[in-house]
Design a protein around this motif. Sequence first.
Motif, PDB file in Angstrom:
ATOM      1  N   SER A 194       0.836  -1.188   0.000  1.00 21.06           N
ATOM      2  CA  SER A 194       0.000   0.000   0.000  1.00 21.06           C
ATOM      3  C   SER A 194       0.881   1.251   0.000  1.00 21.06           C
ATOM      4  O   SER A 194       1.995   1.227   0.493  1.00 21.06           O
ATOM      5  N   TYR A 195       0.360   2.314  -0.591  1.00 30.35           N
ATOM      6  CA  TYR A 195       1.120   3.555  -0.674  1.00 30.35           C
ATOM      7  C   TYR A 195       1.034   4.305   0.651  1.00 30.35           C
ATOM      8  O   TYR A 195      -0.044   4.398   1.249  1.00 30.35           O
ATOM      9  N   GLU A 196       2.143   4.850   1.090  1.00 34.66           N
ATOM     10  CA  GLU A 196       2.188   5.555   2.365  1.00 34.66           C
ATOM     11  C   GLU A 196       2.743   6.969   2.200  1.00 34.66           C
ATOM     12  O   GLU A 196       3.656   7.197   1.399  1.00 34.66           O
ATOM     13  N   LEU A 197       2.196   7.875   2.997  1.00 33.63           N
ATOM     14  CA  LEU A 197       2.679   9.248   3.050  1.00 33.63           C
ATOM     15  C   LEU A 197       3.200   9.527   4.448  1.00 33.63           C
ATOM     16  O   LEU A 197       2.544   9.193   5.437  1.00 33.63           O
ATOM     17  N   THR A 198       4.384  10.142   4.511  1.00 36.33           N
ATOM     18  CA  THR A 198       5.015  10.405   5.792  1.00 36.33           C
ATOM     19  C   THR A 198       5.109  11.901   6.050  1.00 36.33           C
ATOM     20  O   THR A 198       5.701  12.643   5.254  1.00 36.33           O
ATOM     21  N   GLN A 199       4.528  12.341   7.157  1.00 37.59           N
ATOM     22  CA  GLN A 199       4.621  13.740   7.576  1.00 37.59           C
ATOM     23  C   GLN A 199       5.284  13.806   8.949  1.00 37.59           C
ATOM     24  O   GLN A 199       5.093  12.906   9.775  1.00 37.59           O
ATOM     25  N   PRO A 200       6.016  14.890   9.230  1.00 35.72           N
ATOM     26  CA  PRO A 200       6.531  15.063  10.597  1.00 35.72           C
ATOM     27  C   PRO A 200       5.357  15.312  11.534  1.00 35.72           C
ATOM     28  O   PRO A 200       4.429  16.046  11.177  1.00 35.72           O
ATOM     29  N   PRO A 201       5.348  14.703  12.705  1.00 34.71           N
ATOM     30  CA  PRO A 201       4.216  14.897  13.623  1.00 34.71           C
ATOM     31  C   PRO A 201       4.034  16.352  14.037  1.00 34.71           C
ATOM     32  O   PRO A 201       2.897  16.781  14.283  1.00 34.71           O
ATOM     33  N   SER A 202       5.136  17.092  14.117  1.00 37.01           N
ATOM     34  CA  SER A 202       5.025  18.473  14.557  1.00 37.01           C
ATOM     35  C   SER A 202       6.067  19.351  13.888  1.00 37.01           C
ATOM     36  O   SER A 202       7.164  18.882  13.541  1.00 37.01           O
ATOM     37  N   VAL A 203       5.697  20.595  13.679  1.00 29.23           N
ATOM     38  CA  VAL A 203       6.592  21.623  13.167  1.00 29.23           C
ATOM     39  C   VAL A 203       6.341  22.883  13.980  1.00 29.23           C
ATOM     40  O   VAL A 203       5.182  23.242  14.226  1.00 29.23           O
ATOM     41  N   SER A 204       7.414  23.541  14.388  1.00 26.30           N
ATOM     42  CA  SER A 204       7.290  24.784  15.148  1.00 26.30           C
ATOM     43  C   SER A 204       7.876  25.932  14.347  1.00 26.30           C
ATOM     44  O   SER A 204       8.892  25.760  13.654  1.00 26.30           O
ATOM     45  N   VAL A 205       7.266  27.090  14.432  1.00 28.65           N
ATOM     46  CA  VAL A 205       7.718  28.263  13.681  1.00 28.65           C
ATOM     47  C   VAL A 205       7.376  29.519  14.455  1.00 28.65           C
ATOM     48  O   VAL A 205       6.370  29.572  15.174  1.00 28.65           O
ATOM     49  N   GLY A 206       8.207  30.520  14.323  1.00 35.26           N
ATOM     50  CA  GLY A 206       7.952  31.789  14.992  1.00 35.26           C
ATOM     51  C   GLY A 206       6.877  32.602  14.288  1.00 35.26           C
ATOM     52  O   GLY A 206       6.704  32.500  13.074  1.00 35.26           O
ATOM     53  N   LEU A 207       6.184  33.403  15.040  1.00 36.19           N
ATOM     54  CA  LEU A 207       5.149  34.264  14.489  1.00 36.19           C
ATOM     55  C   LEU A 207       5.747  35.171  13.403  1.00 36.19           C
ATOM     56  O   LEU A 207       6.795  35.788  13.616  1.00 36.19           O
ATOM     57  N   GLY A 208       5.111  35.175  12.241  1.00 38.38           N
ATOM     58  CA  GLY A 208       5.593  36.010  11.149  1.00 38.38           C
ATOM     59  C   GLY A 208       6.663  35.367  10.283  1.00 38.38           C
ATOM     60  O   GLY A 208       7.026  35.911   9.240  1.00 38.38           O
TER      61      GLY A 208
END
Lengths: 107, 119
Positions: free
Chosen positions: A1-15
């Motif tokens: 089966s085809y699978e897609l992998t995403q990072p569980p979390s991403v953090s970024v500063g405002l703006g």
Amino acid sequence: SYELTQPPSVSVGLGQTARITCGGSNIGGKNVYWYQQKPGQAPVLVIYKDSKRPSGIPERFSGSNSGNTATLTITRVQAGDDLDYYCQVWDSKSYVVFGGGTRLTVL
Amino acid sequence: QVQLEESGGAWVKPGGSLRLSCAASGFTFSDYYVSWIRQAPGKGLEWISYISSSSSTIYYADSVKGRFTISRDNAKNSLFLQMNSLRAEDTALYFCAGEPVVQGGLHVWGRGTTVTVSS
């Protein structure tokens, strides 16, 4: 089966600029769709066919897709972007496939 | 106003059955492919079934194949999901979502209906 992998979390500063990746085997050969979801609500399509924006979606949202990675980019991140994001493709054997989702945290 | 609205969610015992409905309004339903997607509490999105605009093509995820049946009635702008032999792991918020035939992507979503399978 085809699978897609995403990072569980991403953090970024405002703006700042957030980049959320979606990995899959030769995903560059498929159309990628991105959804934004608020807790307890239905997802909203923010990017379709790799890089197109539905009406009403701000230009701050953009998408790219090449090789084994698709990317959702959000520029000038706002507090309201602090949500969950899912990528999705259509695969001939697995049909509709979603990534596991990424929680974007705005610092 | 383009809208999908699910109904039919309920609490049911393991092994029981349930029929979900999804009513479309504000757009030409027959111009859309439609899918059912579910989301277990605290988990991600899981696609479970797809039906083409004319009902000629139907797909299921392995997790529900043989237990769930999707159907649609374009004359009544409605989508259905017959769920049999329900299991605890079927507990989730169930969404219907529509994909314009000419555009791609799930552009229209309902708010979801909750199915709880528990003894």
